[in-house]
Design an enzyme around this catalytic site. Sequence first.
Site, PDB file in Angstrom:
ATOM      1  N   HIS A  86       0.775  -1.301  -0.012  1.00 17.50           N
ATOM      2  CA  HIS A  86       0.080  -0.106   0.092  1.00 17.50           C
ATOM      3  C   HIS A  86       0.771   1.393  -0.016  1.00 17.50           C
ATOM      4  O   HIS A  86       0.385   2.347  -0.712  1.00 17.50           O
ATOM      5  CB  HIS A  86      -1.058   0.109   1.102  1.00 17.50           C
ATOM      6  CG  HIS A  86      -1.860  -1.141   1.116  1.00 17.50           C
ATOM      7  ND1 HIS A  86      -2.639  -1.396   2.111  1.00 17.50           N
ATOM      8  CD2 HIS A  86      -2.161  -2.295   0.361  1.00 17.50           C
ATOM      9  CE1 HIS A  86      -3.564  -2.655   2.022  1.00 17.50           C
ATOM     10  NE2 HIS A  86      -3.135  -3.203   0.803  1.00 17.50           N
ATOM     11  N   HIS A 242      -9.244  -2.019  -5.273  1.00 20.44           N
ATOM     12  CA  HIS A 242      -8.152  -2.227  -4.069  1.00 20.44           C
ATOM     13  C   HIS A 242      -7.246  -3.282  -4.846  1.00 20.44           C
ATOM     14  O   HIS A 242      -6.007  -3.126  -4.762  1.00 20.44           O
ATOM     15  CB  HIS A 242      -8.670  -2.743  -2.948  1.00 20.44           C
ATOM     16  CG  HIS A 242      -7.461  -3.069  -1.961  1.00 20.44           C
ATOM     17  ND1 HIS A 242      -6.961  -2.016  -1.225  1.00 20.44           N
ATOM     18  CD2 HIS A 242      -6.834  -4.264  -1.378  1.00 20.44           C
ATOM     19  CE1 HIS A 242      -6.021  -2.624  -0.516  1.00 20.44           C
ATOM     20  NE2 HIS A 242      -5.688  -3.726  -0.558  1.00 20.44           N
ATOM     21  N   ASP A 246      -2.886  -2.912  -5.218  1.00 19.00           N
ATOM     22  CA  ASP A 246      -2.061  -3.659  -4.739  1.00 19.00           C
ATOM     23  C   ASP A 246      -1.255  -4.049  -5.944  1.00 19.00           C
ATOM     24  O   ASP A 246       0.161  -4.095  -5.837  1.00 19.00           O
ATOM     25  CB  ASP A 246      -2.943  -5.190  -4.249  1.00 19.00           C
ATOM     26  CG  ASP A 246      -3.248  -5.125  -2.879  1.00 19.00           C
ATOM     27  OD1 ASP A 246      -2.807  -4.224  -1.998  1.00 19.00           O
ATOM     28  OD2 ASP A 246      -4.226  -6.157  -2.625  1.00 19.00           O
ATOM     29  N   HIS A 269      -1.072 -11.185  -4.896  1.00 16.68           N
ATOM     30  CA  HIS A 269       0.602 -10.859  -4.967  1.00 16.68           C
ATOM     31  C   HIS A 269       1.567 -11.803  -5.577  1.00 16.68           C
ATOM     32  O   HIS A 269       2.357 -11.327  -5.976  1.00 16.68           O
ATOM     33  CB  HIS A 269       0.628 -10.932  -3.348  1.00 16.68           C
ATOM     34  CG  HIS A 269      -0.119  -9.652  -2.737  1.00 16.68           C
ATOM     35  ND1 HIS A 269       0.030  -8.437  -2.977  1.00 16.68           N
ATOM     36  CD2 HIS A 269      -0.949  -9.763  -1.640  1.00 16.68           C
ATOM     37  CE1 HIS A 269      -0.806  -7.567  -2.254  1.00 16.68           C
ATOM     38  NE2 HIS A 269      -1.258  -8.579  -1.473  1.00 16.68           N
TER      39      HIS A 269
END
Length: 310
Positions: A86, A242, A246, A269
Amino acid sequence: MDVARRIRLLIQEQTIRSAVECSGVGLHSGAPVSMRILPAPSGTGIVFRRTDLDGFEIEAISRNVARVSYATSLMKKGVLISTTEHLLSACIGMGIDNALVELDNLELPILDGSAKPFVEMIRRAGIRRQRKPRKYLKMRRELALREGNKSIAVYPADTYSVSYCINFPHPLIGKETFEVELTNGSHLRQIAAARTFGSREDEQAMRNMGLIRGASRENCIVLTRDGVENGPLRFADEFVRHKVLDLVGDLALLGKQILGRVVADRAGHAMHTALVSRILRDKTLWEEVTVDDDVAEAPASVSAEAAAGA
Ligand SMILES: [Zn+2]
């Protein structure tokens, strides 16, 4: 259509003007942490410093990526810095190339679960332009990774844009796609405030595994079976936004801003950081470019496309 006017690439590197600090808890570890962002010289990049471990430094680059599951963690010589995405996303959004980030614990503070508090800190600190020309990583060829029904790809482009698709079995989410051009300040308007999320149903299992010790209604959107426990949402499609946040934070581990079009479908991720290391490993995929004054305002190739009505 005036594409060229909307595109502004920074010509020189930037850092912040003065030190700023905040404190909070880590989402995953629940560890209390104080964080300070300081200006850094040209060519530094973003470097984390553990003040509780004699100032041990870990550069925010792909080589230091460690365990990646619910968050992206960096590790060097056994020293960990967790949940970097973030803050790194905020640095890309604000055009910060160089900064020192001091922490007195192993995880960054989650704050409100988005990049907005970091953006506000950087605004408070002010931005200073540096003398060194900013280098971009410009994609020359495409690269695609696939894993079951997940995929991520990057295509050559004159700007940085992202298209993300998620598919969550929840009445509020389902299939959501978000597409954004990041080179023109859209990150701050459309992405930075989107918060992380989790579901009540998964909560106990995740808590038992020690994965969300710091989670609360103040730092993530809590999904119930058919709605949101702590609304209102900041955007109707906050969830997919969001994911873009990321992705941008993870791609910052390239060490330079990318010029390319990134297309992700249900990635996470692990796939984001896999893309980063695959890009860096194959130097025929990209070139390092700087932009001169004219190009910064109106890239030649983009102007030509605009003139052709593309
Ligand atoms: Zn996140």
